[in-house]
Design a protein around this motif. Sequence first.
Motif, short mmCIF file in Angstrom:
data_model
loop_
_atom_site.label_atom_id
_atom_site.label_comp_id
_atom_site.label_asym_id
_atom_site.label_seq_id
_atom_site.Cartn_x
_atom_site.Cartn_y
_atom_site.Cartn_z
N ASP A 21 0.84 -1.20 0.00
CA ASP A 21 0.00 0.00 0.00
C ASP A 21 0.88 1.26 0.00
OD1 ASP A 21 -2.77 1.23 0.37
OD2 ASP A 21 -1.65 2.11 2.06
N ILE A 22 1.90 1.25 0.82
CA ILE A 22 2.81 2.40 0.88
C ILE A 22 3.62 2.53 -0.41
CG2 ILE A 22 4.83 3.34 2.09
CD1 ILE A 22 3.61 2.03 4.67
N ILE A 23 4.13 1.41 -0.92
CA ILE A 23 4.92 1.44 -2.15
C ILE A 23 4.08 1.93 -3.32
CG2 ILE A 23 6.09 -0.03 -3.86
CD1 ILE A 23 7.02 -1.76 -1.43
N LYS A 24 2.85 1.45 -3.43
CA LYS A 24 1.97 1.90 -4.52
C LYS A 24 1.74 3.40 -4.44
CE LYS A 24 -0.98 -2.06 -5.66
NZ LYS A 24 -2.37 -2.55 -5.54
N TYR A 25 1.58 3.91 -3.24
CA TYR A 25 1.36 5.35 -3.09
C TYR A 25 2.61 6.12 -3.49
CZ TYR A 25 0.20 9.92 -1.39
OH TYR A 25 -0.04 11.27 -1.33
N LEU A 26 3.79 5.61 -3.13
CA LEU A 26 5.03 6.29 -3.50
C LEU A 26 5.27 6.26 -5.00
CD1 LEU A 26 7.36 5.05 -0.61
CD2 LEU A 26 6.36 7.34 -0.88
N GLY A 32 -4.63 10.92 -4.66
CA GLY A 32 -5.28 11.44 -3.46
C GLY A 32 -4.27 11.66 -2.35
N VAL A 33 -4.77 11.74 -1.14
CA VAL A 33 -3.90 11.96 0.01
C VAL A 33 -3.51 10.61 0.61
CG1 VAL A 33 -4.90 14.20 0.56
CG2 VAL A 33 -5.86 12.17 1.60
N PHE A 34 -2.32 10.57 1.22
CA PHE A 34 -1.93 9.36 1.93
C PHE A 34 -2.60 9.39 3.29
CE2 PHE A 34 0.60 7.00 4.96
CZ PHE A 34 0.64 5.77 4.33
N PHE A 35 -3.25 8.29 3.65
CA PHE A 35 -3.91 8.19 4.94
C PHE A 35 -3.59 6.82 5.53
CE2 PHE A 35 -7.72 7.36 7.61
CZ PHE A 35 -7.58 8.42 8.48
N PRO A 36 -3.01 6.77 6.74
CA PRO A 36 -2.61 5.49 7.33
C PRO A 36 -3.77 4.53 7.56
CG PRO A 36 -1.72 7.34 8.60
CD PRO A 36 -2.62 7.91 7.55
N GLY A 37 -4.99 5.02 7.62
CA GLY A 37 -6.14 4.14 7.79
C GLY A 37 -6.28 3.16 6.64
N PHE A 38 -5.97 3.61 5.42
CA PHE A 38 -6.05 2.72 4.26
C PHE A 38 -4.95 1.66 4.31
CE2 PHE A 38 -8.04 6.67 2.41
CZ PHE A 38 -9.33 6.18 2.47
#
Length: 187
Positions: free
Chosen positions: A75-80, A85-91
Amino acid sequence: MQKLATLFTQSYQEIKQLRTVTICGLMAAIAIALSAFTSIEIGNYIKIGFSGIPNRIVDCLFGPVVGGCFGGALDIIKYLVKPTGVFFPGFTFDAILAGLIFGSFMYKKPLSLPRILIAKLTVVLVCNIFFNTLWISLLYGKAFMALLPARLLKNAVMWPIDSLILFMVIQMLHASGIFKIIRHERP
């Protein structure tokens, strides 16, 4: 409860294997490629995507501990790689929880469509409908109950479709012997 503890212990042992880390790296690359290039959109709200399949394969092969770690890291790698959208730790929490749930249902268990349907339904209810709706409500200031009907409808439509696609892919991988090769089992 003993079975669940054993399941988590065995999955934890998997994470220490070089083969596991290698397969997870390959699955992450496949997931990133699939998320960038493949999805079928039906209207404004329904999207059939295939990038979650590598996550579920990791869950099946290596269990809830590896599945949860893989889901959170991916999830973090895909966002990077491709921020949307915004990064949100809940996702990220949802991705970890989905890996834990699906891995608990599928790790070292016989493959069957009902098992996948139940595992996917649990993930849909807990992660997609409850937590994701809560996170969207918090992020965008919309009422939880106002978001809920559309999210229920979307997930009710996608649940059997996603489950069937996943079942067919995993069944094909089982039939081809790839799972046995990865697990070092004799044919």
